[in-house]
Design a protein around this motif. Structure first.
Motif, PDB file in Angstrom:
ATOM      1  N   GLN A 122      39.219  40.152  47.865  1.00 32.95           N
ATOM      2  CA  GLN A 122      39.469  41.494  47.872  1.00 32.95           C
ATOM      3  C   GLN A 122      40.919  41.902  47.225  1.00 32.95           C
ATOM      4  O   GLN A 122      41.100  42.876  46.633  1.00 32.95           O
ATOM      5  CB  GLN A 122      39.548  42.078  49.388  1.00 32.95           C
ATOM      6  CG  GLN A 122      38.238  41.951  50.031  1.00 32.95           C
ATOM      7  CD  GLN A 122      38.304  42.317  51.629  1.00 32.95           C
ATOM      8  OE1 GLN A 122      39.202  42.758  52.091  1.00 32.95           O
ATOM      9  NE2 GLN A 122      37.102  42.094  52.440  1.00 32.95           N
ATOM     10  N   ALA A 123      41.935  41.064  47.291  1.00 35.22           N
ATOM     11  CA  ALA A 123      43.251  41.122  46.939  1.00 35.22           C
ATOM     12  C   ALA A 123      43.126  41.330  45.352  1.00 35.22           C
ATOM     13  O   ALA A 123      43.667  42.144  44.565  1.00 35.22           O
ATOM     14  CB  ALA A 123      44.093  40.138  47.261  1.00 35.22           C
ATOM     15  N   LYS A 124      42.214  40.409  44.776  1.00 37.07           N
ATOM     16  CA  LYS A 124      41.971  40.014  43.261  1.00 37.07           C
ATOM     17  C   LYS A 124      41.393  41.445  42.723  1.00 37.07           C
ATOM     18  O   LYS A 124      41.729  42.007  41.718  1.00 37.07           O
ATOM     19  CB  LYS A 124      41.149  38.878  43.086  1.00 37.07           C
ATOM     20  CG  LYS A 124      41.029  38.708  41.356  1.00 37.07           C
ATOM     21  CD  LYS A 124      39.958  37.798  41.253  1.00 37.07           C
ATOM     22  CE  LYS A 124      38.386  38.087  41.393  1.00 37.07           C
ATOM     23  NZ  LYS A 124      37.695  36.769  41.091  1.00 37.07           N
ATOM     24  N   GLN A 125      40.380  42.182  43.410  1.00 40.19           N
ATOM     25  CA  GLN A 125      39.709  43.154  43.074  1.00 40.19           C
ATOM     26  C   GLN A 125      40.311  44.442  42.949  1.00 40.19           C
ATOM     27  O   GLN A 125      40.332  45.199  42.084  1.00 40.19           O
ATOM     28  CB  GLN A 125      38.391  43.417  44.109  1.00 40.19           C
ATOM     29  CG  GLN A 125      37.440  42.347  43.935  1.00 40.19           C
ATOM     30  CD  GLN A 125      36.585  42.242  42.682  1.00 40.19           C
ATOM     31  OE1 GLN A 125      36.527  43.381  42.069  1.00 40.19           O
ATOM     32  NE2 GLN A 125      36.412  41.022  42.313  1.00 40.19           N
ATOM     33  N   GLN A 126      41.495  44.448  43.961  1.00 37.08           N
ATOM     34  CA  GLN A 126      42.318  45.566  43.789  1.00 37.08           C
ATOM     35  C   GLN A 126      43.213  45.443  42.549  1.00 37.08           C
ATOM     36  O   GLN A 126      43.496  46.456  41.924  1.00 37.08           O
ATOM     37  CB  GLN A 126      43.235  45.643  44.874  1.00 37.08           C
ATOM     38  CG  GLN A 126      42.725  45.876  46.223  1.00 37.08           C
ATOM     39  CD  GLN A 126      43.758  46.173  47.309  1.00 37.08           C
ATOM     40  OE1 GLN A 126      44.568  47.132  46.997  1.00 37.08           O
ATOM     41  NE2 GLN A 126      43.597  45.640  48.370  1.00 37.08           N
ATOM     42  N   VAL A 127      43.783  44.182  42.333  1.00 29.76           N
ATOM     43  CA  VAL A 127      44.341  43.857  40.791  1.00 29.76           C
ATOM     44  C   VAL A 127      43.390  44.449  39.616  1.00 29.76           C
ATOM     45  O   VAL A 127      44.024  44.778  38.707  1.00 29.76           O
ATOM     46  CB  VAL A 127      45.128  42.681  40.840  1.00 29.76           C
ATOM     47  CG1 VAL A 127      45.652  42.153  39.480  1.00 29.76           C
ATOM     48  CG2 VAL A 127      45.941  42.283  41.753  1.00 29.76           C
ATOM     49  N   LEU A 128      42.197  44.020  39.887  1.00 25.41           N
ATOM     50  CA  LEU A 128      41.238  44.350  38.656  1.00 25.41           C
ATOM     51  C   LEU A 128      41.079  45.752  38.395  1.00 25.41           C
ATOM     52  O   LEU A 128      40.838  46.127  37.280  1.00 25.41           O
ATOM     53  CB  LEU A 128      40.068  43.888  38.960  1.00 25.41           C
ATOM     54  CG  LEU A 128      39.710  42.167  38.733  1.00 25.41           C
ATOM     55  CD1 LEU A 128      38.550  41.502  39.157  1.00 25.41           C
ATOM     56  CD2 LEU A 128      39.893  42.017  37.329  1.00 25.41           C
ATOM     57  N   ASN A 129      41.295  46.487  39.511  1.00 26.08           N
ATOM     58  CA  ASN A 129      41.114  47.974  39.459  1.00 26.08           C
ATOM     59  C   ASN A 129      42.319  48.916  39.109  1.00 26.08           C
ATOM     60  O   ASN A 129      42.382  49.773  38.786  1.00 26.08           O
ATOM     61  CB  ASN A 129      40.970  48.400  40.967  1.00 26.08           C
ATOM     62  CG  ASN A 129      39.021  48.372  40.885  1.00 26.08           C
ATOM     63  OD1 ASN A 129      38.356  48.198  39.953  1.00 26.08           O
ATOM     64  ND2 ASN A 129      38.875  48.043  42.129  1.00 26.08           N
ATOM     65  N   MET A 130      43.633  47.947  38.931  1.00 26.23           N
ATOM     66  CA  MET A 130      44.673  48.493  38.481  1.00 26.23           C
ATOM     67  C   MET A 130      44.892  48.860  37.112  1.00 26.23           C
ATOM     68  O   MET A 130      44.239  48.205  36.225  1.00 26.23           O
ATOM     69  CB  MET A 130      46.148  47.587  39.200  1.00 26.23           C
ATOM     70  CG  MET A 130      46.407  47.455  40.585  1.00 26.23           C
ATOM     71  SD  MET A 130      47.651  46.343  40.876  1.00 26.23           S
ATOM     72  CE  MET A 130      47.650  46.088  42.544  1.00 26.23           C
ATOM     73  N   GLY A 131      45.622  50.009  36.810  1.00 23.69           N
ATOM     74  CA  GLY A 131      45.881  50.320  35.313  1.00 23.69           C
ATOM     75  C   GLY A 131      47.128  49.527  34.753  1.00 23.69           C
ATOM     76  O   GLY A 131      47.642  48.661  35.570  1.00 23.69           O
ATOM     77  N   ALA A 132      47.109  49.242  33.634  1.00 25.25           N
ATOM     78  CA  ALA A 132      48.100  48.393  32.790  1.00 25.25           C
ATOM     79  C   ALA A 132      49.614  48.481  33.328  1.00 25.25           C
ATOM     80  O   ALA A 132      50.041  47.578  33.658  1.00 25.25           O
ATOM     81  CB  ALA A 132      48.224  48.793  31.436  1.00 25.25           C
ATOM     82  N   PRO A 133      50.293  49.698  33.504  1.00 29.00           N
ATOM     83  CA  PRO A 133      51.367  50.095  34.386  1.00 29.00           C
ATOM     84  C   PRO A 133      51.503  49.244  35.570  1.00 29.00           C
ATOM     85  O   PRO A 133      52.695  48.646  35.649  1.00 29.00           O
ATOM     86  CB  PRO A 133      51.755  51.514  34.253  1.00 29.00           C
ATOM     87  CG  PRO A 133      50.581  52.212  33.015  1.00 29.00           C
ATOM     88  CD  PRO A 133      49.611  51.080  33.272  1.00 29.00           C
ATOM     89  N   GLU A 134      50.468  49.447  36.492  1.00 26.47           N
ATOM     90  CA  GLU A 134      50.537  48.741  37.697  1.00 26.47           C
ATOM     91  C   GLU A 134      50.489  47.237  37.662  1.00 26.47           C
ATOM     92  O   GLU A 134      51.178  46.605  38.356  1.00 26.47           O
ATOM     93  CB  GLU A 134      49.516  49.426  38.692  1.00 26.47           C
ATOM     94  CG  GLU A 134      49.624  50.764  38.781  1.00 26.47           C
ATOM     95  CD  GLU A 134      49.343  51.649  37.739  1.00 26.47           C
ATOM     96  OE1 GLU A 134      48.641  51.676  37.092  1.00 26.47           O
ATOM     97  OE2 GLU A 134      49.848  52.956  37.909  1.00 26.47           O
ATOM     98  N   ARG A 135      49.735  46.826  36.674  1.00 26.77           N
ATOM     99  CA  ARG A 135      49.587  45.281  36.571  1.00 26.77           C
ATOM    100  C   ARG A 135      50.898  44.806  36.104  1.00 26.77           C
ATOM    101  O   ARG A 135      51.479  43.812  36.618  1.00 26.77           O
ATOM    102  CB  ARG A 135      48.594  44.858  35.653  1.00 26.77           C
ATOM    103  CG  ARG A 135      47.071  45.356  36.168  1.00 26.77           C
ATOM    104  CD  ARG A 135      46.020  44.821  34.978  1.00 26.77           C
ATOM    105  NE  ARG A 135      46.213  44.813  33.673  1.00 26.77           N
ATOM    106  CZ  ARG A 135      45.223  46.019  33.119  1.00 26.77           C
ATOM    107  NH1 ARG A 135      44.795  46.663  33.809  1.00 26.77           N
ATOM    108  NH2 ARG A 135      45.337  46.243  32.009  1.00 26.77           N
ATOM    109  N   GLU A 136      51.328  45.360  35.099  1.00 29.04           N
ATOM    110  CA  GLU A 136      52.562  44.919  34.629  1.00 29.04           C
ATOM    111  C   GLU A 136      53.965  45.083  35.622  1.00 29.04           C
ATOM    112  O   GLU A 136      54.766  44.077  35.762  1.00 29.04           O
ATOM    113  CB  GLU A 136      53.272  45.833  33.536  1.00 29.04           C
ATOM    114  CG  GLU A 136      52.069  45.676  32.072  1.00 29.04           C
ATOM    115  CD  GLU A 136      52.492  46.509  31.053  1.00 29.04           C
ATOM    116  OE1 GLU A 136      53.757  47.438  31.177  1.00 29.04           O
ATOM    117  OE2 GLU A 136      51.993  46.595  30.142  1.00 29.04           O
TER     118      GLU A 136
END
Length: 519
Positions: A496-510
């Motif tokens: 579930q944590a990974k899925q949240q990251v997959l749904n983040m935009g590039a600025p949030e991932r960075e």
């Protein structure tokens, strides 16, 4: 590179800088300077020039009073800022035996002979370069006619069955519980590790593509014939050793509290402890070290690594790692003892009263590792880092990567700093086992850990691995090429944590990556 010691006592900080410069330059040729925002230190600089900037975020001091402000290639190699004079001397002595190569027996250097008969590295620093993290070879370089050896990546072996409660696994009958790809003269190496990689492609929700590489391990050129058909393999990369003394000073009650807190939460995250045998303390304890939490203390881990990785016997692990099928290994010279009465002994004749590393030297190496200081956090006021911290909590990463603890005295007070208790530390781990899903599974049990469980690794220092070791290879076998790839490998309880990251935009991932790399 820069380093700044933490000491609020008048004049104390300048004194500690001098101690660190004198002791560590002798041991590792470190250059000591001030924090980046300060002017370059001169030997005649007044104590006031070394005054620490006010600490606004307590997590900046990752190791409490033990913290050093250090960056660059030597960032993992400094002692606790709070060590006393005598402790610093012992740190330097332990550092010497951690970094120097051991040699084959018999040799004129009796204090450092006994390497092998089978081994992976010739020194502790051979795997933990600069006290840091090992790097697997590029996979294709292990596949040709002249394969690159996997020095910092070892392969654990076992077969199904009821394990000895002191071992946690059933060793493979011919090759034991670890595959060693090097040997002394006259002894056959056990074989070669080859790594095949398969690309796995995917996309984030915003359409950005990514690619992971799934490794597959093959053991070839076997020196002693075929392995058991049901052999289980588990690759393990050498982690950085900074802060391990503080981790073993976390109270068992705090680790058990993590289990209870997660059990009470809704959702899939349900960590478990691994209960293992401590050969140094001769008792059962909660596992804290190793990728499956199969080691309970720095002392056990160190003695076991001397034995398994270098073939150096001790009073704790007195026997050479030769199986009955390895006749040349059993007949190889043994380096134990310092007098003529032990000359001419073979590996088969190894005994606890004549080890290849004596108790004092072993204890000094343990002390050295137990007093390696964690470096302070960096860029804590950066807006992207602060956003990443919020996203880290929002994705429930902090449930497993628990931020902070207060230390106790540690399991063996004579093997660590006298003032280790009472430190507020920020390692970002719960020290529990979690099911991480089939993609990361090794299928190999280890004590109470099953084939899909891994211990939550501490995150402190992760942003300095590039500085210290020149790479960003993460996870238990170094398959991930950076923080974001490591997250994308998460599954099972962390799906579930990974899925949240997959749904983040590039600025949030960075921002998320920047926060993790600030730790």
């Amino acid at each position: 590179m820069s380093v700044k010691m933490n000491d609020n006592k008048p004049g104390g900080r300048a004194q500690r800088l001098a101690w660190a410069a004198a002791g560590l330059c002798a041991a590792t040729a470190l250059v000591v300077a001030l924090r980046p925002e300060a002017s370059v230190a001169q030997t005649s600089a007044p104590a006031e020039a070394a005054a620490a900037a006010p600490v606004q975020d307590p997590s900046e001091m990752t190791g409490g009073d033990t913290t050093v402000f250090a960056t660059g290639k030597n960032a993992f190699s400094f002692p606790f800022a709070s060590l006393a004079d005598a402790e610093r001397t012992r740190f330097v002595i332990g550092n010497s035996f951690f970094k120097r190569n051991w040699v084959e027996a018999p040799a004129s250097t009796r204090l450092r002979d006994g390497l092998g008969p089978h081994f992976i590295a010739r020194s502790c620093a051979g795997c933990h370069v600069m006290d840091g993290r090992g790097e697997p070879p590029e996979f294709h370089r292990t596949l040709g006619p002249d394969p690159e050896p996997t020095v910092a990546l070892l392969i654990r072996l076992s077969v199904p069955g009821k394990a000895d409660p002191h071992a946690g696994v059933v060793p493979e009958p011919t090759y034991g519980d670890q595959f060693n790809n090097a040997a002394v003269q006259g002894v056959k190496p056990e074989g070669i590790v080859r790594i095949h990689g398969t690309p796995i492609k995917g996309r984030f929700a915003d359409g950005t593509a990514y690619e992971l590489i799934q490794p597959r391990y093959e053991l070839t050129d076997l020196g002693y014939g075929p392995m058991a058909k049901d052999v289980m393999l588990s690759p393990r990369i050498a982690p950085q050793v900074v802060g391990v003394g503080l981790i073993e000073a976390i109270a068992e009650a705090d680790i058990l509290a993590n289990v209870q807190e997660q059990a009470a939460l809704a959702g899939p995250i349900k960590g478990q402890v691994n209960r293992v045998w401590d050969a140094y303390g001769q008792r059962e304890a909660i596992g804290r070290f190793g990728w499956k939490a199969n080691s309970p203390s720095v002392a056990h881990q160190t003695a076991n690594a001397f034995s398994g990785d270098m073939g150096i016997t001790s009073r704790i692990f007195p026997n050479e790692n030769c199986t009955p099928a390895q006749k040349d290994c059993l007949a190889a010279p043994h380096g134990g003892g310092l007098d003529k009465s032990t000359a001419g002994r073979t590996a088969a004749q190894a005994r606890a009263d004549a080890p290849e590393i004596d108790d004092k030297t072993l204890d000094d190496v343990i002390f050295y590792q137990a007093t390696l200081a964690p470096a302070a956090r960096r860029n804590i006021n950066d807006s992207a880092v602060k956003l990443g911290q919020r996203l880290f909590a929002q994705a429930q990463c902090a449930v497993c990567h628990k931020p902070s603890y207060v230390t106790g005295p540690g399991p063996f007070p004579r093997l660590t700093a006298k003032n280790i208790a009472g430190q507020k530390i920020w390692p970002y781990t719960d020290l529990l086992l979690h099911d991480m899903g089939p993609a990361l599974a090794d299928g190999r049990p280890d004590f109470l850990a099953n084939g899909q469980q891994w211990r939550t690794p501490p995150l402190w220092g992760i942003g300095l691995i590039q500085d210290v070791n020149g790479h960003q290879r993460l996870l238990h076998d170094g398959r991930a090429r950076g923080v974001l790839e490591a997250i994308l490998w998460h599954g099972g309880e962390a799906e579930q944590a990974k899925q949240q990251v997959l749904n983040m935009g590039a600025p949030e991932r960075e921002a998320l990556v920047k926060f993790v790399e600030s730790l």
